[in-house]
Design an enzyme around this catalytic site. Structure first.
Site, short mmCIF file in Angstrom:
data_model
loop_
_atom_site.label_atom_id
_atom_site.label_comp_id
_atom_site.label_asym_id
_atom_site.label_seq_id
_atom_site.Cartn_x
_atom_site.Cartn_y
_atom_site.Cartn_z
N HIS A 218 -0.26 -8.94 0.71
CA HIS A 218 -1.47 -9.22 1.77
C HIS A 218 -2.14 -10.82 1.67
CE1 HIS A 218 -1.12 -4.72 0.20
NE2 HIS A 218 -1.40 -4.60 1.44
N GLU B 232 -5.83 -8.12 3.50
CA GLU B 232 -5.18 -9.22 4.46
C GLU B 232 -6.28 -9.98 4.89
OE1 GLU B 232 -2.16 -8.64 6.97
OE2 GLU B 232 -2.75 -10.08 8.24
N SER C 71 -2.72 2.29 4.08
CA SER C 71 -2.11 1.46 4.68
C SER C 71 -2.51 1.38 6.15
CB SER C 71 -0.58 2.27 4.73
OG SER C 71 0.38 1.51 5.66
N SER C 72 -2.78 0.10 6.51
CA SER C 72 -3.42 -0.18 7.95
C SER C 72 -2.24 0.35 9.00
CB SER C 72 -3.67 -1.48 8.08
OG SER C 72 -3.89 -1.89 9.14
N HIS D 43 0.73 -1.25 -0.04
CA HIS D 43 -0.09 -0.05 -0.08
C HIS D 43 0.93 1.25 -0.02
CE1 HIS D 43 -3.77 -2.29 1.49
NE2 HIS D 43 -3.96 -2.15 0.12
N CYS E 87 3.36 -12.20 2.08
CA CYS E 87 4.39 -12.26 3.28
C CYS E 87 4.17 -13.50 3.80
CB CYS E 87 3.87 -11.14 4.03
SG CYS E 87 5.37 -11.11 5.50
N THR F 186 -1.99 -9.22 10.66
CA THR F 186 -0.49 -8.84 11.13
C THR F 186 -0.47 -7.31 11.16
OG1 THR F 186 0.02 -8.79 8.82
CG2 THR F 186 0.28 -10.77 9.57
N HIS G 62 -10.26 -5.03 4.81
CA HIS G 62 -8.56 -5.10 4.36
C HIS G 62 -8.39 -6.24 3.82
CE1 HIS G 62 -4.38 -5.18 4.79
NE2 HIS G 62 -4.51 -3.70 5.19
#
Ligand code: SF4
Length: 322
Positions: free
Chosen positions: A74, A126, A222-223, A41, A96, A164, A124
Protein backbone atom coordinates in the site's frame (compact mmCIF):
# COMPACT_ATOMS: atom_id res chain seq x y z
CA UNK A 1 -25.40 -26.09 -9.17
CA UNK A 2 -23.16 -24.40 -11.70
CA UNK A 3 -20.24 -22.26 -10.46
CA UNK A 4 -18.91 -19.68 -12.91
CA UNK A 5 -15.53 -18.16 -12.16
CA UNK A 6 -14.74 -14.55 -13.11
CA UNK A 7 -11.73 -13.96 -15.35
CA UNK A 8 -9.55 -12.30 -14.17
CA UNK A 9 -9.85 -12.71 -10.40
CA UNK A 10 -7.55 -12.84 -7.38
CA UNK A 11 -3.90 -11.88 -7.13
CA UNK A 12 -2.70 -8.89 -9.13
CA UNK A 13 0.92 -8.23 -10.12
CA UNK A 14 1.48 -5.86 -7.19
CA UNK A 15 0.35 -8.46 -4.67
CA UNK A 16 2.41 -11.25 -6.27
CA UNK A 17 5.48 -9.00 -6.11
CA UNK A 18 4.86 -7.95 -2.49
CA UNK A 19 4.53 -11.55 -1.30
CA UNK A 20 7.57 -12.61 -3.35
CA UNK A 21 9.60 -9.84 -1.71
CA UNK A 22 8.78 -11.24 1.73
CA UNK A 23 9.44 -14.84 0.65
CA UNK A 24 12.81 -13.96 -0.90
CA UNK A 25 13.78 -11.87 2.13
CA UNK A 26 13.06 -14.91 4.32
CA UNK A 27 15.26 -17.08 2.09
CA UNK A 28 18.10 -14.58 1.85
CA UNK A 29 18.23 -13.18 5.38
CA UNK A 30 16.34 -15.80 7.40
CA UNK A 31 13.57 -15.10 9.92
CA UNK A 32 12.46 -12.95 11.50
CA UNK A 33 11.53 -10.53 8.74
CA UNK A 34 9.43 -7.60 9.92
CA UNK A 35 6.57 -6.26 7.80
CA UNK A 36 4.91 -2.93 8.51
CA UNK A 37 1.14 -3.45 8.24
CA UNK A 38 -0.39 -6.52 6.56
CA UNK A 39 1.72 -7.10 3.44
CA UNK A 40 -1.58 -7.38 1.57
CA UNK A 41 -5.08 -7.34 3.04
CA UNK A 42 -5.65 -11.06 3.46
CA UNK A 43 -5.63 -12.96 6.74
CA UNK A 44 -4.75 -16.29 5.12
CA UNK A 45 -1.68 -14.80 3.43
CA UNK A 46 -0.63 -13.04 6.63
CA UNK A 47 -1.04 -16.17 8.80
CA UNK A 48 0.96 -18.32 6.36
CA UNK A 49 3.79 -15.80 6.36
CA UNK A 50 3.68 -15.56 10.16
CA UNK A 51 4.19 -19.32 10.29
CA UNK A 52 7.36 -18.88 8.22
CA UNK A 53 8.80 -16.35 10.64
CA UNK A 54 7.39 -13.01 9.53
CA UNK A 55 6.45 -10.52 12.24
CA UNK A 56 3.81 -7.97 11.36
CA UNK A 57 3.89 -4.61 13.15
CA UNK A 58 1.87 -1.42 12.81
CA UNK A 59 4.53 0.76 14.43
CA UNK A 60 8.21 0.75 13.43
CA UNK A 61 9.06 1.29 17.13
CA UNK A 62 8.28 -2.42 17.51
CA UNK A 63 11.05 -3.40 15.08
CA UNK A 64 14.52 -4.03 16.56
CA UNK A 65 17.35 -1.84 15.20
CA UNK A 66 18.98 -3.16 12.00
CA UNK A 67 16.19 -5.65 11.33
CA UNK A 68 15.04 -6.31 7.77
CA UNK A 69 11.73 -4.52 7.37
CA UNK A 70 9.30 -4.70 4.46
CA UNK A 71 6.92 -1.87 3.63
CA UNK A 72 3.57 -3.24 2.43
CA UNK A 73 2.12 -2.99 -1.09
CA UNK A 74 0.00 0.00 0.00
CA UNK A 75 3.01 2.32 0.41
CA UNK A 76 4.07 4.45 3.37
CA UNK A 77 4.29 8.17 4.20
CA UNK A 78 7.67 9.94 4.08
CA UNK A 79 7.86 10.17 7.88
CA UNK A 80 7.76 6.36 8.11
CA UNK A 81 10.66 6.16 5.62
CA UNK A 82 12.56 8.72 7.72
CA UNK A 83 11.85 6.86 10.97
CA UNK A 84 13.14 3.62 9.41
CA UNK A 85 16.31 5.38 8.32
CA UNK A 86 16.82 6.96 11.77
CA UNK A 87 16.52 3.54 13.37
CA UNK A 88 18.94 1.92 10.93
CA UNK A 89 16.31 -0.53 9.65
CA UNK A 90 17.16 -2.41 6.48
CA UNK A 91 14.14 -1.61 4.34
CA UNK A 92 12.73 -3.65 1.47
CA UNK A 93 10.02 -1.62 -0.19
CA UNK A 94 7.09 -3.69 -1.50
CA UNK A 95 5.03 -0.61 -2.43
CA UNK A 96 3.22 -1.51 -5.65
CA UNK A 97 4.82 0.33 -8.60
CA UNK A 98 1.36 1.61 -9.56
CA UNK A 99 1.01 3.22 -6.12
CA UNK A 100 4.47 4.77 -6.54
CA UNK A 101 3.27 6.12 -9.89
CA UNK A 102 0.41 7.91 -8.10
CA UNK A 103 2.94 9.42 -5.63
CA UNK A 104 5.05 10.64 -8.56
CA UNK A 105 2.06 12.18 -10.30
CA UNK A 106 1.05 13.96 -7.10
CA UNK A 107 4.55 15.37 -6.56
CA UNK A 108 4.71 16.61 -10.14
CA UNK A 109 1.38 18.41 -9.86
CA UNK A 110 2.36 20.05 -6.56
CA UNK A 111 5.70 21.14 -8.09
CA UNK A 112 3.63 22.87 -10.80
CA UNK A 113 1.98 24.95 -8.06
CA UNK A 114 -1.33 23.07 -8.13
CA UNK A 115 -3.46 22.17 -5.11
CA UNK A 116 -3.65 18.39 -5.03
CA UNK A 117 -6.95 16.56 -4.57
CA UNK A 118 -6.78 12.86 -3.69
CA UNK A 119 -9.86 10.78 -4.50
CA UNK A 120 -9.92 7.89 -2.03
CA UNK A 121 -11.11 6.41 1.26
CA UNK A 122 -10.13 8.15 4.48
CA UNK A 123 -8.04 5.91 6.74
CA UNK A 124 -6.99 3.45 4.02
CA UNK A 125 -3.23 2.81 4.31
CA UNK A 126 -2.68 3.68 0.66
CA UNK A 127 -4.37 7.05 1.17
CA UNK A 128 -2.30 7.72 4.29
CA UNK A 129 0.84 6.76 2.35
CA UNK A 130 0.01 8.98 -0.63
CA UNK A 131 -0.87 11.97 1.58
CA UNK A 132 2.39 11.52 3.44
CA UNK A 133 4.47 11.29 0.27
CA UNK A 134 3.46 14.71 -1.00
CA UNK A 135 5.01 17.88 0.41
CA UNK A 136 2.15 20.32 0.94
CA UNK A 137 -1.53 19.87 1.67
CA UNK A 138 -3.48 17.08 0.00
CA UNK A 139 -7.24 17.50 0.00
CA UNK A 140 -9.15 14.23 0.32
CA UNK A 141 -12.39 13.80 -1.60
CA UNK A 142 -14.43 10.65 -0.99
CA UNK A 143 -17.75 11.43 -2.68
CA UNK A 144 -19.28 13.73 -5.26
CA UNK A 145 -20.93 15.56 -2.37
CA UNK A 146 -17.49 16.32 -0.88
CA UNK A 147 -16.70 18.31 -4.03
CA UNK A 148 -19.44 20.85 -3.13
CA UNK A 149 -17.86 21.48 0.28
CA UNK A 150 -14.38 22.32 -1.04
CA UNK A 151 -13.28 25.86 -0.17
CA UNK A 152 -10.60 26.09 -2.88
CA UNK A 153 -11.35 29.02 -5.28
CA UNK A 154 -12.89 27.73 -8.50
CA UNK A 155 -10.21 29.36 -10.68
CA UNK A 156 -7.28 28.02 -8.60
CA UNK A 157 -4.93 25.60 -10.39
CA UNK A 158 -5.74 22.13 -9.04
CA UNK A 159 -4.94 18.52 -9.94
CA UNK A 160 -6.30 15.18 -8.84
CA UNK A 161 -4.95 11.69 -8.29
CA UNK A 162 -6.87 8.58 -7.23
CA UNK A 163 -6.46 5.67 -4.86
CA UNK A 164 -5.50 2.69 -7.03
CA UNK A 165 -8.23 0.37 -5.77
CA UNK A 166 -10.91 2.69 -7.13
CA UNK A 167 -11.52 2.08 -10.81
CA UNK A 168 -12.19 4.44 -13.68
CA UNK A 169 -15.90 3.74 -13.20
CA UNK A 170 -15.74 4.46 -9.45
CA UNK A 171 -14.06 7.79 -9.92
CA UNK A 172 -15.65 9.17 -13.06
CA UNK A 173 -18.57 10.83 -11.24
CA UNK A 174 -16.24 12.56 -8.77
CA UNK A 175 -13.84 13.60 -11.54
CA UNK A 176 -16.73 15.03 -13.56
CA UNK A 177 -17.88 17.00 -10.49
CA UNK A 178 -14.33 18.32 -9.98
CA UNK A 179 -14.14 19.34 -13.64
CA UNK A 180 -17.41 21.26 -13.30
CA UNK A 181 -16.19 22.92 -10.09
CA UNK A 182 -12.69 23.99 -11.26
CA UNK A 183 -11.71 25.80 -14.45
CA UNK A 184 -8.02 24.82 -14.32
CA UNK A 185 -7.84 21.15 -13.38
CA UNK A 186 -5.67 18.31 -14.62
CA UNK A 187 -5.29 14.65 -13.71
CA UNK A 188 -3.50 11.54 -14.92
CA UNK A 189 -4.43 9.73 -18.11
CA UNK A 190 -7.07 7.07 -17.53
CA UNK A 191 -4.54 4.46 -18.61
CA UNK A 192 -2.68 5.11 -15.36
CA UNK A 193 -5.53 3.75 -13.22
CA UNK A 194 -4.73 0.30 -11.87
CA UNK A 195 -5.36 -2.29 -14.59
CA UNK A 196 -6.11 -5.01 -12.03
CA UNK A 197 -8.87 -3.07 -10.28
CA UNK A 198 -10.49 -2.19 -13.57
CA UNK A 199 -10.26 -5.72 -14.98
CA UNK A 200 -11.67 -7.40 -11.83
CA UNK A 201 -14.58 -4.99 -11.73
CA UNK A 202 -15.34 -5.48 -15.45
CA UNK A 203 -15.23 -9.26 -14.91
CA UNK A 204 -17.68 -9.18 -12.01
CA UNK A 205 -20.08 -7.10 -14.12
CA UNK A 206 -19.98 -9.86 -16.75
CA UNK A 207 -20.51 -12.43 -14.01
CA UNK A 208 -23.65 -10.61 -12.85
CA UNK A 209 -25.18 -11.17 -16.29
CA UNK A 210 -25.10 -14.95 -15.87
CA UNK A 211 -25.15 -15.66 -12.11
CA UNK A 212 -27.99 -15.70 -9.56
CA UNK A 213 -25.72 -14.93 -6.62
CA UNK A 214 -22.21 -13.45 -6.38
CA UNK A 215 -19.51 -14.63 -3.99
CA UNK A 216 -16.39 -12.51 -3.54
CA UNK A 217 -13.43 -14.10 -1.79
CA UNK A 218 -11.56 -11.41 0.09
CA UNK A 219 -10.93 -9.73 3.41
CA UNK A 220 -13.28 -7.30 5.12
CA UNK A 221 -10.53 -4.66 5.14
CA UNK A 222 -9.78 -5.15 1.44
CA UNK A 223 -11.03 -2.09 -0.40
CA UNK A 224 -11.06 -3.71 -3.84
CA UNK A 225 -12.88 -6.84 -2.57
CA UNK A 226 -15.60 -4.75 -0.95
CA UNK A 227 -16.02 -2.88 -4.20
CA UNK A 228 -16.50 -6.14 -6.11
CA UNK A 229 -19.31 -7.10 -3.73
CA UNK A 230 -20.92 -3.67 -4.13
CA UNK A 231 -20.87 -4.07 -7.92
CA UNK A 232 -22.81 -7.32 -7.51
CA UNK A 233 -25.37 -5.52 -5.36
CA UNK A 234 -25.64 -2.66 -7.84
CA UNK A 235 -26.62 -5.29 -10.42
CA UNK A 236 -29.36 -6.45 -7.99
CA UNK A 237 -27.64 -9.78 -7.29
CA UNK A 238 -27.36 -11.05 -3.69
CA UNK A 239 -23.62 -10.61 -3.12
CA UNK A 240 -21.46 -11.86 -0.26
CA UNK A 241 -17.88 -11.12 0.75
CA UNK A 242 -16.34 -14.23 2.33
CA UNK A 243 -12.90 -15.04 3.71
CA UNK A 244 -13.18 -18.69 2.61
CA UNK A 245 -15.63 -21.58 2.17
CA UNK A 246 -16.30 -21.87 5.89
CA UNK A 247 -18.44 -18.73 5.75
CA UNK A 248 -20.95 -20.08 3.22
CA UNK A 249 -24.55 -20.22 4.43
CA UNK A 250 -26.98 -22.77 2.91
CA UNK A 251 -29.84 -20.25 2.73
CA UNK A 252 -27.84 -18.17 0.21
CA UNK A 253 -28.28 -20.96 -2.36
CA UNK A 254 -32.00 -21.71 -2.10
CA UNK A 255 -33.40 -21.74 -5.68
CA UNK A 256 -29.96 -20.77 -7.01
CA UNK A 257 -28.77 -22.48 -10.21
CA UNK A 258 -25.69 -20.41 -10.99
CA UNK A 259 -23.16 -19.09 -8.48
CA UNK A 260 -20.75 -16.40 -9.70
CA UNK A 261 -17.40 -16.59 -7.93
CA UNK A 262 -14.59 -14.07 -7.94
CA UNK A 263 -11.76 -12.95 -5.65
CA UNK A 264 -10.22 -9.62 -4.69
CA UNK A 265 -6.69 -8.72 -5.76
CA UNK A 266 -5.23 -9.85 -2.43
CA UNK A 267 -7.02 -13.22 -2.22
CA UNK A 268 -5.07 -16.33 -3.29
CA UNK A 269 -6.55 -18.92 -5.67
CA UNK A 270 -6.35 -21.59 -2.98
CA UNK A 271 -9.23 -19.82 -1.19
CA UNK A 272 -11.32 -19.84 -4.38
CA UNK A 273 -10.73 -23.60 -4.59
CA UNK A 274 -11.75 -23.94 -0.93
CA UNK A 275 -15.04 -22.17 -1.68
CA UNK A 276 -15.73 -24.53 -4.61
CA UNK A 277 -15.03 -27.56 -2.43
CA UNK A 278 -17.28 -26.16 0.31
CA UNK A 279 -20.11 -25.58 -2.20
CA UNK A 280 -20.03 -29.30 -2.93
CA UNK A 281 -21.52 -29.75 0.57
CA UNK A 282 -24.78 -28.49 -0.88
CA UNK A 283 -24.80 -30.81 -3.91
CA UNK A 284 -23.01 -31.59 -7.18
CA UNK A 285 -21.12 -28.62 -8.66
CA UNK A 286 -20.03 -27.95 -12.25
CA UNK A 287 -17.31 -25.34 -12.61
CA UNK A 288 -16.59 -23.18 -15.63
CA UNK A 289 -14.67 -19.97 -16.21
CA UNK A 290 -16.07 -16.94 -17.95
CA UNK A 291 -14.17 -15.63 -20.96
CA UNK A 292 -12.22 -12.56 -19.94
CA UNK A 293 -9.01 -10.67 -20.12
CA UNK A 294 -5.82 -12.66 -19.55
CA UNK A 295 -3.38 -10.45 -17.67
CA UNK A 296 0.35 -10.50 -18.41
CA UNK A 297 1.49 -7.62 -16.19
CA UNK A 298 4.59 -8.37 -14.14
CA UNK A 299 6.63 -6.04 -11.94
CA UNK A 300 10.35 -6.37 -11.27
CA UNK A 301 11.82 -7.33 -7.92
CA UNK A 302 14.05 -4.86 -6.02
CA UNK A 303 17.71 -5.24 -7.11
CA UNK A 304 18.66 -6.47 -3.63
CA UNK A 305 16.39 -9.48 -4.08
CA UNK A 306 17.45 -10.40 -7.62
CA UNK A 307 17.98 -14.10 -8.29
CA UNK A 308 21.42 -14.86 -6.77
CA UNK A 309 22.40 -17.19 -9.64
CA UNK A 310 21.16 -15.31 -12.70
CA UNK A 311 20.81 -11.74 -11.40
CA UNK A 312 17.28 -11.72 -12.83
CA UNK A 313 14.76 -9.39 -11.23
CA UNK A 314 11.81 -11.25 -12.71
CA UNK A 315 9.23 -12.81 -10.42
CA UNK A 316 9.86 -16.56 -10.31
CA UNK A 317 7.49 -18.60 -12.44
CA UNK A 318 7.31 -20.99 -9.51
CA UNK A 319 6.80 -18.25 -6.96
CA UNK A 320 5.44 -19.99 -3.88
CA UNK A 321 1.84 -19.06 -3.12
CA UNK A 322 1.61 -18.76 0.61
S1 SF4 B 1 -4.53 -3.60 -6.98
FE1 SF4 B 1 -3.32 -2.50 -8.53
S2 SF4 B 1 -2.28 -0.88 -7.38
FE2 SF4 B 1 -3.02 -2.38 -5.88
S3 SF4 B 1 -1.31 -3.78 -5.58
FE3 SF4 B 1 -2.56 -4.64 -7.21
S4 SF4 B 1 -1.65 -3.88 -9.14
FE4 SF4 B 1 -0.89 -2.62 -7.46
Amino acid sequence: MKVILAQPRGFCAGVVRAIEIVERALEKYGPPIYVRHEIVHNKYVVERLKAKGVKFVEDLADVPANAHTVFSAHGVPKDVEAAAQDRGLRVLDATCPLVTKVHNHGRRYVAQGRTLILIGHDGHPEVEGTRGQIAGPVVLVQTERDVDTLTIPSDAPVAYVTQTTLSVDDTKGIIAALQRRFSDIIGPETKDICYATQNRQAAVRELCKVADVILVVGAENSSNSNRLREIGEEASKPSYLIADGNELKPEWFTDVDVVGLTAGASAPEVLVKHVIESLRRFGPVDVETLDGRVEAVEFRMPAELADPLTGSRKIRATAPQP
